[in-house]
Design a protein around this motif. Structure first.
Motif, mmCIF file in Angstrom:
data_model
loop_
_atom_site.group_PDB
_atom_site.id
_atom_site.type_symbol
_atom_site.label_atom_id
_atom_site.label_comp_id
_atom_site.label_asym_id
_atom_site.label_seq_id
_atom_site.Cartn_x
_atom_site.Cartn_y
_atom_site.Cartn_z
ATOM 1 N N TYR A 26 -58.306 -1.666 61.582
ATOM 2 C CA TYR A 26 -57.402 -2.699 62.091
ATOM 3 C C TYR A 26 -56.164 -2.084 62.718
ATOM 4 N N ALA A 27 -55.671 -1.050 62.089
ATOM 5 C CA ALA A 27 -54.488 -0.379 62.641
ATOM 6 C C ALA A 27 -54.791 0.206 64.017
ATOM 7 N N ASP A 28 -56.000 0.746 64.184
ATOM 8 C CA ASP A 28 -56.392 1.351 65.458
ATOM 9 C C ASP A 28 -56.655 0.301 66.536
ATOM 10 N N TYR A 33 -57.693 -7.183 68.105
ATOM 11 C CA TYR A 33 -57.826 -8.309 67.195
ATOM 12 C C TYR A 33 -56.891 -9.450 67.607
ATOM 13 N N ARG A 34 -55.694 -9.128 68.019
ATOM 14 C CA ARG A 34 -54.752 -10.150 68.441
ATOM 15 C C ARG A 34 -55.237 -10.858 69.702
ATOM 16 N N ASP A 35 -55.804 -10.100 70.637
ATOM 17 C CA ASP A 35 -56.352 -10.705 71.856
ATOM 18 C C ASP A 35 -57.510 -11.647 71.519
ATOM 19 N N LEU A 36 -58.358 -11.220 70.585
ATOM 20 C CA LEU A 36 -59.489 -12.062 70.181
ATOM 21 C C LEU A 36 -59.013 -13.342 69.509
ATOM 22 N N ALA A 37 -57.942 -13.229 68.736
ATOM 23 C CA ALA A 37 -57.405 -14.403 68.056
ATOM 24 C C ALA A 37 -56.836 -15.406 69.050
ATOM 25 N N GLU A 38 -56.199 -14.903 70.106
ATOM 26 C CA GLU A 38 -55.554 -15.781 71.082
ATOM 27 C C GLU A 38 -56.536 -16.299 72.132
ATOM 28 N N ALA A 39 -57.404 -15.424 72.623
ATOM 29 C CA ALA A 39 -58.298 -15.802 73.722
ATOM 30 C C ALA A 39 -59.658 -16.317 73.254
ATOM 31 N N GLY A 40 -59.992 -16.090 71.993
ATOM 32 C CA GLY A 40 -61.298 -16.498 71.497
ATOM 33 C C GLY A 40 -62.324 -15.401 71.692
ATOM 34 N N GLN A 41 -63.500 -15.600 71.101
ATOM 35 C CA GLN A 41 -64.534 -14.579 71.176
ATOM 36 C C GLN A 41 -65.403 -14.741 72.417
ATOM 37 N N LYS A 42 -65.830 -13.614 72.962
ATOM 38 C CA LYS A 42 -66.747 -13.608 74.097
ATOM 39 C C LYS A 42 -67.801 -12.524 73.884
ATOM 40 N N PRO A 43 -68.632 -12.661 72.845
ATOM 41 C CA PRO A 43 -69.645 -11.640 72.574
ATOM 42 C C PRO A 43 -70.685 -11.594 73.685
#
Length: 219
Positions: A26-28, A33-43
């Protein structure tokens, strides 16, 4: 119950693992993670995999957060399309991945030494509970399993591996019974794949889409 008491009842291995995750991965990848939280997932890929703790797709494919949409169930099975008003967990996940996330690839990934497949090949196996949920679920493979059980030319290990791979092809057939999947595949907007992972050697075998055979890809 105090916060300390609640923490003490939680598995120590999970808490220590979480601490390593926060200090390491998570530190790396904090920004990711923050971008995924804001923009949503796009697997990019949906993987239907087994619940087996030894064959986690995220580990096998060394994937980062947000890259794979993973559906796990006993023996990585896909049931046929059945809009009957019942509860369909795997079907719901397929629907969400295809219709909402717009994934481009679906992989059905089986693995060696699968307990669910072993259960399907054992006609004398007793139910683990009155509900016999595993028995009913593995009943999806009953016709195929019966053919393999009646073959005197195969050893027990050969039957196991054969059904593990045949079940992948069987699940792919069931995938194509979903209109939202078959239509997109025909339009070449969606691709379907099969894969089999050997736990003991780490080898990955992929299904040839023309022949259905499993081969080791060139790296």
């Amino acid at each position: 119950m105090t916060q300390k008491d609640a923490t003490q009842t939680f598995p120590d291995k999970l808490l220590s693992g979480y601490q390593r995750f926060m200090q390491g991965r998570y530190a790396d990848e904090r920004d990711r993670y923050r971008d995924l939280a804001e923009a949503g997932q796009k697997p990019h890929t949906l993987i239907v995999a087994c619940c087996d703790s030894r064959a986690a797709p995220e580990t096998v494919f060394n994937s980062g957060p947000g890259e794979l949409f993973v559906v796990r169930n006993v023996a990585n099975l896909v049931p046929p399309y059945a809009p009957d008003g019942e509860y369909h967990s795997t079907s719901a996940a397929l629907e969400f991945a295809v219709q909402s996330l717009r994934i481009r690839d679906i992989v059905v990934m089986g693995h060696g030494r699968c307990g669910g497949i072993s259960a399907a090949l054992d006609p004398g196996l007793k139910p683990l509970s009155p509900g016999d949920f595993i028995g009913r679920w593995m009943g999806l493979l009953k016709p195929v399993a019966a053919e393999l059980q009646n073959s005197s030319l195969l050893t027990t290990a050969e039957r196991q591996t054969a059904l593990e791979r045949i079940s992948i092809r069987h699940s792919i057939e069931n995938l194509r019974s979903f209109p939202c999947i078959s239509i997109l595949e025909e339009q070449k907007k969606l691709r379907i794949h099969g894969a089999w992972f050997d736990i003991s050697t780490g080898e990955l075998w992929v299904m040839d889409w023309k022949t259905g055979d499993f081969i080791r890809p060139d790296h």
